[in-house]
Design a protein around this motif. Structure first.
Motif, PDB file in Angstrom:
ATOM      1  N   GLU A 188      41.195  37.970  41.366  1.00  0.00           N
ATOM      2  CA  GLU A 188      40.630  36.816  40.627  1.00  0.00           C
ATOM      3  C   GLU A 188      39.570  36.790  39.640  1.00  0.00           C
TER       4      GLU A 188
ATOM      5  N   GLU B  60      37.377  21.647  44.503  1.00  0.00           N
ATOM      6  CA  GLU B  60      38.504  22.939  44.344  1.00  0.00           C
ATOM      7  C   GLU B  60      39.507  22.472  43.478  1.00  0.00           C
ATOM      8  N   HIS B  61      39.850  23.488  42.617  1.00  0.00           N
ATOM      9  CA  HIS B  61      41.078  23.490  41.620  1.00  0.00           C
ATOM     10  C   HIS B  61      40.831  22.616  40.251  1.00  0.00           C
TER      11      HIS B  61
ATOM     12  N   THR C 190      39.154  32.003  45.495  1.00  0.00           N
ATOM     13  CA  THR C 190      40.382  32.414  45.425  1.00  0.00           C
ATOM     14  C   THR C 190      41.549  31.718  45.797  1.00  0.00           C
ATOM     15  N   ASP C 191      41.385  31.167  47.105  1.00  0.00           N
ATOM     16  CA  ASP C 191      42.400  30.302  47.732  1.00  0.00           C
ATOM     17  C   ASP C 191      43.428  31.364  48.330  1.00  0.00           C
TER      18      ASP C 191
ATOM     19  N   ASN D  36      41.576  39.650  47.001  1.00  0.00           N
ATOM     20  CA  ASN D  36      40.810  38.497  46.156  1.00  0.00           C
ATOM     21  C   ASN D  36      40.114  38.953  44.895  1.00  0.00           C
TER      22      ASN D  36
ATOM     23  N   GLN E  25      40.676  28.239  39.844  1.00  0.00           N
ATOM     24  CA  GLN E  25      41.493  29.185  40.111  1.00  0.00           C
ATOM     25  C   GLN E  25      42.243  30.000  38.831  1.00  0.00           C
TER      26      GLN E  25
END
Ligand SMILES: [Zn+2]
Length: 445
Positions: free
Chosen positions: A337, A244-245, A324-325, A334, A267
């Motif tokens: 994104e 993630e990220h 999307t976090d 969402n 993201q």
């Protein structure tokens, strides 16, 4: 009437038994439904023209241009599989005073707020989300799976494994933590392996990461790792499923991910846009700037995320999924994104759709159930008023939502300003004024 109610109960009980992974849905009836479509994105990158999709119960049973009679005429729209968001925080809402993390909500109020988050997410075309995570996800996931509450299918990490460092535990303690999440009903394991973009150092050692991802694998669970910089390669080497990220990872790190088949969930902007839009609500709360001026520094981070995705796109074989976090303030938005990815990062619109369809399903190990419009799969079908391949802002105009064969939204085309009559900002903020700052469909590209 009474008979119908008894039937529903029977189905609910059945689904409670088979819905252990949150996938099985409660079919309201076994009725055959035929959808006519002029343009279908199949979720794998192909476009079908002029066909009919046949649904029985919760599943797609045929793609047959001759099937009839037509129940839903979606010609003129773009029909595609319901979207999959790999990274949301479905229970995260603003408190009673409108501030982040202020609490003050009774359990009942928090539950209704969470149900509202689920509702606006579904109305925005997201039929499956992965929540990473909170123990409060579990009753919502189960209620939705039983058909008691409308919302997207939820997969949850329950409680995430948080650093810092040695305090997180020995490898044996970490393995026990992973097993405990599984017992509590986790569909996956979420791991924090680094700080944020400004404090990117690792918060777990390689040994700790190895233990977490290896134990999860033994338990049959996937691992999502919050990682920046060095933690990206460390988590990849530990055999974790998805990063993630990922910002500050080098091209070499990304190449290792591609070689090992590790998914990347970066993201492109919604999470930052939401913090900036709602800065008065986040300011001074744990983990956020203590003054409004501090949000200007946050704004400067956005190009770094864009550059990262642009770089990741150039790595052959690297698989970018859609996450999307979504958190307080951004539930139901969402799809922004997608616009950020296409407009700001140069992602091909079809690749953006696939990242939230077949690729998203593959990353969850659910390719045989969701993510494509294929006979045998769940009937998760949405329609957009517009063509996202030509104008990505069409993702804001979701006019039809079917999940597991049940139609939750079917509104007239052309009558939808932004997000189909649901105002996600009003729901999240308790105010309608903020919606004016949203670009109206078609005004930005
Ligand atoms: Zn998150």
């Amino acid at each position: 009437m009474r008979f119908a109610r008894i039937l529903l109960c029977v189905f609910s009980i059945l689904c409670a038994d088979v819905g252990t992974r949150g996938i099985a849905q409660t079919p309201l009836s076994g009725k055959r439904i035929v959808i006519a479509a002029s343009t279908v994105l199949d979720g794998k990158g192909h476009v079908l023209h002029g066909t009919h999709i046949v649904i029985e119960g919760s599943k797609i049973v045929a793609i047959d241009p001759k099937a009839g009679p037509v129940d839903y005429d979606l010609r003129g729209l773009t029909v595609l599989p319901g979207w999959i968001d790999a990274h949301v925080h479905i229970t995260w809402s603003f408190g009673k005073d409108g501030k982040n993390a202020s609490g003050g909500l009774t359990a009942e109020e928090a539950a209704y707020q969470t149900a509202a988050n689920a509702w606006v997410t579904l109305m925005a075309g997201f039929t499956t989300v992965q929540s990473v995570g909170s123990p409060a996800d579990v009753p919502l996931r189960d209620a939705i799976a039983k058909g008691l509450v409308p919302g997207p299918r939820i997969l949850t990490a329950v409680e995430p494994l948080m650093g810092p460092g040695g305090q997180t535990g020995t490898p044996e303690e970490i393995r026990a933590f992973v097993r405990k999440q599984k017992e509590t009903g986790a569909d996956l394991i979420k791991i924090f392996a680094a700080g944020g973009p400004n404090r990117s150092e690792m918060t777990l050692s390689q040994e700790q990461l190895n233990a977490a991802c290896d134990e999860a694998k033994k338990q049959g669970l996937r691992t999502l790792v919050h990682a920046y910089k060095d933690a990206v390669r460390a988590a990849t080497m530990a055999g974790c499923t998805e990063i993630e990220h990922g910002v500050l990872a080098s091209d070499d790190d990304l190449k290792v991910m591609a070689a090992r088949g590790t998914y990347l969930d970066p993201q492109a902007g919604l999470v930052w846009e939401n913090y900036l839009l709602n800065k008065e609500k986040f300011v001074g709360t744990p983990g956020y700037p203590t003054s409004l001026a501090g949000f200007a520094a946050m704004e400067k981070l956005i190009p770094m995320y864009h550059e990262f995705i642009q770089r990741a796109l150039k790595i052959p074989g690297l698989k970018l999924v859609f996450g999307t976090d979504a958190l307080a303030g951004s539930h139901g938005r969402n799809a922004e994104e997608f616009i950020d990815r296409v407009r700001d990062c140069g992602v091909d619109p079809m690749a953006a759709m696939v990242s939230a369809n077949s690729l998203g399903a593959e990353a969850m190990g659910l390719s045989d159930q969701i993510g494509t419009i294929t006979p045998g799969l769940q009937a998760d079908i949405i329609a957009l008023d517009g063509d996202p391949l030509k104008d990505i802002t069409a993702v804001r105009r979701v006019v039809f939502v079917m999940k597991g064969g049940v139609v939750y939204k079917n509104v007239p085309r052309g009558a939808i300003p932004v997000y189909g009559g649901v105002n996600p900002l009003a729901t999240a903020n308790g105010s309608v004024s903020a919606v004016r700052s949203l670009p109206v469909a078609g005004t930005s590209s």
